[in-house]
Design an enzyme around this catalytic site. Structure first.
Site: not given
Length: 549
Positions: A361, A371
């Protein structure tokens, strides 16, 4: 005479046009970094409401719904899953008895000749909250049946349900098994999507994907985004912004899983889909339980591949060995996932399955602010092992944009490194990622952020190369080949033992057109010998090393 000159000129022009139309190739070396500017403000994606006919329950009684096919570890086996009965929501819920209805699949080589039969298991799961005022959930009966003894590359027709009960069998569906394991057979098209959700953008992604007629779908985490809702069905584009300070636990609205399964059935009942967990599948509940919906709703080849875990597993499709890895399971070198991965890789024969493709992921090589270097610990733990076995391609999601890397290992351009492709642009309701970490003033704070599911924080400033002494580059990094903030999906076509064509399709483009495309070319004569040496040429992964271009 002049006719001959004209003909020669026309042939040269035709050759030039053909050459210009031919996709680029990794054989030519790393490409110059490209950033496509945001073409329009697409705002937030809007979820399909529960009144949309595509998500409403159409099955009656014990008739199956949410039918899905998944692969086993080898092409001679496959899984069929479905749900019977209705879910329940309320302060007090009573789970259905899984033994109420049977789990049977009848199948064969013709729609009117379903002469074979297999039985499987059934279960229910609950999402419970020990807080006053919160609504609890218990699922319908979830069935998983494994079909064995199948012929590779063969179309099978099937019905699922319980033939002993009136009206409890599905209509006839069909799927095709994967090609036989071997270096000269490959699935025609493999669709790759991430962070799909269930929005109007999702429907565009799925429609585009279906128009490409894939033989297999990889969903690299973040499925339906049920955890963007309170248990009363109130949702938000940012859960922590809207509800984070007012709820005792991160709530979910589990019916969104059922809505997603109903909407996706048109695809999943005829095309195998392989799923790996994302952060939106964590879904905490009573007793610190997590991932209940994810564990229960999907079938995984965990036992067949020896992982015995829904979070990581492997399977073969023709000449491709797929690894689905867990970014939210222990990936440390002393953990079970790493030990399983070592054993699995040791069994791979590249003369039989030349291609090694992985999916998980959270990306290792994203250049977006969202992220950025979030799972550096996973990269530090696993990248060297995967590099030493010649990983060809890594598919990820999590970042809501598209990005493709050059061949890279340990932040260094490497002709034997993997191509990392992030497709977290499936269409979910959270905001699209549009800001890059290398833009002035947008480098994220490098201080550790506590997270119980991603194994700590391992990123630090680079010590060499263009970003030496800093946490971020001041321009698009050399390892980033192409990045664009648009919703879409990708299609991988493995042509032979060495060549694969990758195409990424924007939702806003015409069907069939590609926003990014490249031939990913393996060089086994150059790289496998290098990989099979006693250790990788670069030695241990080092979070502070980076290419100078």
């Amino acid at each position: 005479m002049w006719w001959g000159s004209l003909l020669l000129l026309l042939l040269l022009l035709a050759a030039a046009v053909a050459a210009a139309a031919e996709p680029a190739s990794t054989l030519t070396g790393p490409s110059r970094p490209v950033t496509v500017a945001l073409r329009e403000d697409r705002g937030h994606a809007v979820d399909l409401p529960d009144t949309d006919p595509r998500v409403q329950r159409r099955a009656t009684g014990w008739a199956p719904e949410q039918i899905a096919v998944a692969l086993s570890a080898a092409p001679t086996s496959a899984w069929v899953s479905w749900i019977t009965g209705e879910f329940q929501m309320g302060g007090t819920v009573k789970p259905l008895d899984p033994g109420t209805v049977g789990s049977v699949v009848r199948y064969g080589l013709a729609a009117d000749s379903l002469v074979r039969q297999a039985s499987g298991d059934a279960l229910v799961y609950s999402q419970l909250y020990p807080f006053e005022g919160l609504q609890n959930y218990t699922s319908g009966i979830i069935h998983h049946v494994r079909l064995q003894g199948l012929e590779p590359a063969t179309k099978y027709y099937y019905q699922c349900g319980d033939p002993a009960l009136p009206g409890a069998m599905s209509a006839v569906h069909a799927f095709r098994t994967m090609p036989a394991v071997g270096p000269r057979s490959y699935p025609g098209r493999i669709a790759v999507v991430g962070d799909l959700g269930l929005t109007y953008n999702t429907t565009s992604t799925v429609d585009h994907m279906a128009s490409n007629r894939p033989d297999l779908v990889l969903l690299v985490g973040d499925v339906c985004y049920a955890n963007m809702y309170l248990t009363n069905g109130t949702g938000a584009d940012c859960y922590s912004c809207a509800f984070g300070k007012s709820t005792p636990i991160h709530e979910t609205y589990q019916p969104r899983w059922d809505y997603w399964g109903r909407y996706m059935e048109a695809v999943t009942s005829g095309t195998p889909m392989m799923v790996v967990e994302g952060n939106h599948e964590i879904e905490e509940q009573i007793g610190n339980k997590t991932f209940a919906a994810y564990r229960s709703r999907f079938a995984f080849p965990s036992t067949e591949s020896g992982s015995f875990s829904p979070f990581y597993y492997s399977f073969d499709a023709g000449g491709i060995h797929f690894l689905m890895l867990g970014a939210y399971a222990d990936y440390g070198r002393s953990g079970e996932q790493y030990r399983w991965l070592e054993k699995d890789l040791a069994k791979v024969d590249r003369s039989v399955t030349p291609w090694l493709v992985a999916g998980w992921h959270a990306p290792w090589y994203t250049t977006y602010k969202a992220h950025y270097r979030e799972v550096e610990c996973m990269r530090v733990a696993m990248e060297e092992l995967l590099y030493s076995h010649g990983l060809d391609i890594a598919f990820t999601g999590h970042v809501h944009a598209y990005e493709r890397s050059n061949r890279v290992f340990n932040y260094t351009l490497d002709p034997c490194g993997a191509v990392h492709i992030s497709v977290g642009d499936g269409g979910n309701r959270e905001k699209m990622a549009t800001t890059h970490a290398d833009e002035p003033g947008h480098c994220p704070d490098p201080r550790p952020k506590p997270n119980a599911f991603i194994g700590g924080f391992c990123a630090s400033n680079f010590t060499s190369g263009p970003a030496a002494g800093r946490f971020c580059w001041d321009r698009q990094p050399d390892y980033s080949a192409y990045r664009e903030s648009s919703f879409g999906h990708g299609i991988l076509e493995v042509k032979n033992e060495t060549h694969a064509l990758w195409r990424w399709h924007r939702n806003q483009d015409h069907y069939g057109s590609a926003g990014d495309e490249i031939y990913i070319v393996r060089e086994p004569h150059r790289c496998l010998h290098k990989h099979n040496s006693s250790r990788p040429a670069h030695g241990r992964s080092n979070t502070t090393r980076e290419s100078g271009g």
